[in-house]
Structures are given as C-alpha cells and as structure tokens.
Design a protein around this motif. Structure first.
Motif, short mmCIF file in Angstrom:
data_model
loop_
_atom_site.label_atom_id
_atom_site.label_comp_id
_atom_site.label_asym_id
_atom_site.label_seq_id
_atom_site.Cartn_x
_atom_site.Cartn_y
_atom_site.Cartn_z
N ALA A 98 -9.20 -8.68 -3.53
CA ALA A 98 -10.69 -8.78 -2.87
C ALA A 98 -11.40 -7.40 -3.19
N GLY A 99 -10.58 -6.41 -3.14
CA GLY A 99 -10.88 -5.10 -3.15
C GLY A 99 -11.08 -4.40 -1.69
N ARG A 101 -8.93 -3.22 0.31
CA ARG A 101 -8.31 -2.00 0.60
C ARG A 101 -8.77 -0.72 -0.14
N ALA A 213 -5.41 -0.61 -6.93
CA ALA A 213 -6.09 -1.60 -7.88
C ALA A 213 -4.61 -2.60 -8.14
N LYS A 248 3.75 1.13 -18.89
CA LYS A 248 3.98 1.64 -17.69
C LYS A 248 3.12 2.79 -17.36
N PHE A 266 0.47 1.66 -4.79
CA PHE A 266 0.94 0.47 -4.00
C PHE A 266 1.68 -0.28 -4.41
N ASN A 294 3.08 -3.00 0.68
CA ASN A 294 2.42 -4.06 1.57
C ASN A 294 2.76 -5.53 1.06
C1 LIG Z 1 -4.30 -5.51 -3.84
C2 LIG Z 1 -3.81 -4.85 -2.47
C3 LIG Z 1 -2.98 -5.82 -1.97
C4 LIG Z 1 -5.05 -5.04 -1.70
O1 LIG Z 1 -5.73 -6.14 -1.44
P1 LIG Z 1 -7.35 -6.18 -1.24
O2 LIG Z 1 -7.47 -5.65 -0.15
O3 LIG Z 1 -7.44 -7.74 -1.07
O4 LIG Z 1 -7.80 -5.65 -2.39
C5 LIG Z 1 -3.35 -3.51 -2.63
O5 LIG Z 1 -2.88 -2.96 -1.21
C6 LIG Z 1 -2.22 -3.37 -3.42
O6 LIG Z 1 -0.98 -3.46 -3.15
N1 LIG Z 1 -2.61 -2.72 -4.61
C7 LIG Z 1 -1.48 -2.56 -5.69
C8 LIG Z 1 -0.88 -3.80 -6.45
C9 LIG Z 1 -0.45 -3.44 -7.71
O7 LIG Z 1 -0.52 -4.15 -8.69
N2 LIG Z 1 0.75 -2.71 -7.52
C10 LIG Z 1 1.70 -2.64 -8.73
C11 LIG Z 1 1.90 -1.02 -9.02
S1 LIG Z 1 0.67 -0.44 -9.50
S2 LIG Z 1 0.47 -1.37 -11.32
C12 LIG Z 1 1.65 0.14 -12.07
C13 LIG Z 1 2.14 -0.74 -13.26
N3 LIG Z 1 2.77 -2.12 -12.79
C14 LIG Z 1 3.43 0.17 -13.70
O8 LIG Z 1 4.59 -0.03 -13.22
O9 LIG Z 1 3.02 1.22 -14.35
C15 LIG Z 1 2.98 -3.25 -8.67
O10 LIG Z 1 3.22 -4.00 -7.08
O11 LIG Z 1 3.82 -3.34 -9.43
#
Ligand SMILES: CC(C)(COP(=O)(O)O)[C@@H](O)C(=O)NCCC(=O)N[C@@H](CSSC[C@H](N)C(=O)O)C(=O)O
Length: 351
Positions: A98-99, A101, A213, A248, A266, A294
């Motif tokens: 939702a954005g 965080r 993000a 990555k 995150f 989280n």
């Molecule tokens: C999206 C939320 C949960 C917040 O929610 P809203 O408040 O509703 O906006 C945020 O806290 C979060 O976990 N963000 C990170 C989510 C994410 O995509 N994390 C990736 C790591 S960053 S993306 C990195 C890429 N995949 C790589 O490995 O290089 C993962 O879990 O894998």
C-alpha cells in the motif's frame, strides 16, 4: 545562505502510462533463459525510461543542495512494482504494497533532520497525505460546510491533528527536504534506483537506503512482450506466461552503486517459520548492514531486525496498538542510531 532551488516536491514525470514505443523489439536477443541474468546485461538489453534524464537533473540538484549543508539523505523506496504483460498494458502482475511503510518511514526520517528522496509507486500512499488519503479515509469526511453554507471548512474535530500534519508537510516542502520520484514498473524502478544510487555516491556514508518497496522477482523481457492486449483466441484460450528472474539488484547496489552508504532492505514473508532464516540468507548474500523481516499479516505491529550480530524483534505493545502508534516511529530512530554508528565506523577506517 544556499538558495532553495525550485525543484518540485511533486515529480514532473508520470510513470503509470505505458511506454509503448519500446514495442516488440525483435533486434533484442532473447534473454539467455538458462543462465542467471547478469545485472549489467539487464541494463544493457533494456532501454531506460524516456523520462530518466529529467529525474537525473532533479535528483542531482536535490543532492547537491543538501550535500552543501552536510545534511544526511535517506532514499526511501515504497510501494509495489508491476510487471506488464503487454506494452499497451491492460494486464500486469503487481507486488503487494500500500506504501504505508515507506510513506510513514519517510515522515520519521524528515522529523529527524534527514532529507528524503521518496522513490514510490505512482498513486501509492505519500508522506503526510497518507493520513487523509482517499484509500483509507475519504478526505471529504474531514470537511464541513461553514455555518452560512457558503464555504468549505475543516471539521472542528480534526483541526488539531490536521494542523500538525499540515505544518510538517509545509516545512518539508518549503525547505526542499522531500523529493518525490515515481515508478510503476519493475523496469522503471531498477533504472531509477541505479541512477539515484549513483547520484548519491557524492554523499557517501551520509546516505542511507531504506528499501521498503515490494520488488518483483520475475519479469517479461522486452524481446517477448506483445505490443497490444493479448487476445484469448490468439493463445488458444489459455495464457501461459514465461517470466525471467529479475536481476538480484541488491548485490549491485551494495557492491557497486552505493558501496559506502548504509543499506537497509526488507524481507517480506507470509510464513513465520522461514522469516528469520530468509532474512539472514539475504544479509549473508548481499553483505549489507540490516535486513528488516516482516510478515504480511503483522507488518504494522512487529518487525525483526536482522544484523550480522543476530536478530532482535521490535513489537508494539497492546497500549501502543490501541493508541495507533506507528511502528515506524520506533524502527526509524533505531535505524538512524545504527546509521550514526555506521558513519563512525567508516570514519575510523579512513573513508
Ligand atoms: C511491502 C511491505 C510489507 C510494506 O507494506 P505496505 O506498508 O503495505 O507498503 C514492506 O515492509 C516490505 O517488506 N517491503 C519489501 C518487500 C520485498 O519485496 N522484499 C524483497 C527484498 S527487496 S527486492 C530484492 C530482490 N528480490 C533481490 O533479491 O535483489 C524480498 O522479500 O525478497
């Protein structure tokens, strides 16, 4: 006194309309499906978003303005990236966010004297306006008619809180402390993140990257994306989507785009039994300073800080939950304290 530049708080570019001139470009070689995508390959084989030079000018002006005042800068990413399935995008794969965080954390960085570049999904929640966004509470519910029925006023019961938010918003805007940079697709996000990270290298360890993000893990390469809306009869009534892994980029950010900044990512999971292990694995894989784990279901109430030294939960107490305390009001100051330690450690090794 450095003149406050006129760079706009709200971006001059828009990202949600598809860039349709990067249509089926058969000259682009097929991605090597078998081998892992090379990050540089990705940027070499894809055209940058057409508006990137505008963003580069805005970001460079913003960073130089704050660098001259020795102000720390936080890059806060927020919202979910999309993966379009057609160039004239009718269908796309979205990542949930939702954005909240990102928008909430940006406010707490600003309240702690950071300048903030807010790299956000266009039309997702924004700092300050998030309190009155149509997606949570309709802003019209905060307004009332004047007694004589001729004017619109803020309803008395919201005056006090709204005045606090308005003053903070106005201060951030008037002092040029917040730069809004939008994205919609994962492609736009990656190109813009790389650009900002490289622009921020001038402020070195005074920069912190807060990567909230929700970034796509898979995408459809330009060489395979159809120009127009996929017709079900063309695909025999079945849509089979063959996606490639997104580079990555975190590795590139840590190793080359922003090697001396503090980087916080995150890790989002829905299964609590794997959260900490996955966060630890990300920290080990990318060798940055902090992963905040989280769970989708409890992300507003608790997070876990995972560092090379171990992990520590940050949880709102029941009274804090009852009083609607933002968990970001606790986690951002903790990150800022860690950033101070990070800066000290860089100075001690002579960076
Ligand atoms: C999206 C939320 C949960 C917040 O929610 P809203 O408040 O509703 O906006 C945020 O806290 C979060 O976990 N963000 C990170 C989510 C994410 O995509 N994390 C990736 C790591 S960053 S993306 C990195 C890429 N995949 C790589 O490995 O290089 C993962 O879990 O894998």
């Amino acid at each position: 006194m450095t003149e406050t530049p006129t760079s706009p708080m709200l971006s001059r570019v828009h990202t949600s309309a598809p860039d349709t001139d990067s249509a089926i470009d058969r000259t682009i070689p097929e991605f090597p499906a078998a081998t892992p995508i090379d990050e540089d390959n990705y940027f070499r084989l894809h055209k940058p978003p057409p508006y990137l030079s505008q963003i580069s000018r805005d970001v460079a002006e913003f960073i130089n303005f704050h660098h001259k005042q020795n102000r720390k800068v936080a890059l806060v990413t927020s919202g979910g990236t999309t993966v379009p399935l057609e160039n004239n995008t009718v269908r796309f794969i979205d990542n949930f966010s939702a954005g909240t965080r990102g928008a909430t954390s940006a406010e707490y960085f600003l309240e702690n004297s950071y300048a903030v570049i807010f790299l956000h999904r266009e039309f997702s929640l924004l700092p300050y306006s998030r309190h009155y966004s149509h997606t949570t509470n309709c802003f019209l519910d905060y307004l009332a008619e004047s007694p004589d029925g001729t004017k619109v006023e803020v309803d008395d019961k919201f005056q006090k809180k709204m005045l606090v938010v308005l003053k903070k918003y106005r201060y951030a805007k008037d002092q040029n402390l917040l730069l809004m940079v939008p994205f919609t697709t994962v492609h736009q996000y990656l190109f813009t993140l790389k650009l900002i990270a490289q622009e921020m290298s001038v402020i070195g360890y005074d920069a912190v990257f807060f990567l909230a993000a929700a970034v796509s893990d898979f995408f459809l390469p330009s060489s395979r994306i159809p120009q127009h809306k996929i017709q079900s009869k063309e695909v025999g009534g079945k849509l089979v989507v063959d996606l490639e892994p997104v580079p990555k980029f975190l590795r590139r950010l840590v190793d080359s785009w922003a090697p001396i900044a503090m980087i916080v990512s995150f890790k989002l999971e829905t299964d609590d039994s794997i959260l900490i292990d996955k966060a630890r694995a990300a920290l080990k894989r990318y060798n940055h300073q902090l992963v905040i784990g989280n769970l989708l279901q409890t992300r507003k109430k608790q997070v876990v800080f995972v560092t090379p030294e171990g992990e520590r939960w940050v949880k709102l107490t029941p009274p804090q939950i009852k009083n609607r305390i933002d968990i970001e009001s606790i986690l951002v100051p903790e990150i800022i304290s860690m950033h101070g330690d990070w800066i000290q450690s860089r100075k001690e090794i002579g960076l």
